[in-house]
Motif scaffolding. Structure first.
Motif: not given
Length: 134
Positions: A15-21
């Motif tokens: 989720f972090t990688k996909l949403n660039r967080y």
């Protein structure tokens, strides 16, 4: 807090990688790390003061005792305060015997401070809301 945020980020890495967080999590982790390092630095400063007091207190106590005795101790026939070798070595022997309890007292104060800090951390942890409370 830092470990908790890192474990949260690692559990939701996709989720972090996909949403660039990454930047947001990185800034949170670094902010908490700075706070943690500041607290550790403060704790180590107090620990170093305790160790210094532990090492220096017997030496300072014996020096002040000899100075005080030579200034206000009993006078000899010429009106001077005399510190004889027998008194000096007897006092040094007694201070050497007291060195262990004095050193132990300093270490005890340091360990007591660490124990109080640990109890505080446990109290904060136990007062948190659990998953079942939500």
């Amino acid at each position: 807090e830092r470990v908790e945020s890192i474990s949260t980020m690692l559990s939701g890495i996709r989720f972090t990688k996909l949403n660039r967080y990454e930047e947001r999590f990185f800034s949170r982790v670094m902010e908490r790390r700075k706070r943690e390092v500041r607290l550790l630095r403060t704790e180590l400063f107090y620990l170093s003061l305790t160790i210094f007091a532990t090492v220096a207190s017997p030496v300072l106590a014996s020096a002040f005792t000899f100075i005080t005795y030579s200034l206000i101790g009993p006078e000899d026939g010429e009106g001077q305060h005399v510190l004889t070798p027998s008194m000096t070595f007897t006092s040094l022997y007694l201070f050497a015997a007291l060195r262990f309890p004095i050193n132990y007292a300093g270490k005890f104060m340091g360990k007591a401070a660490q124990g109080f800090q640990a109890c505080y951390r446990f109290a904060v942890f136990f007062h948190r809301e659990s998953v079942w409370d939500l």
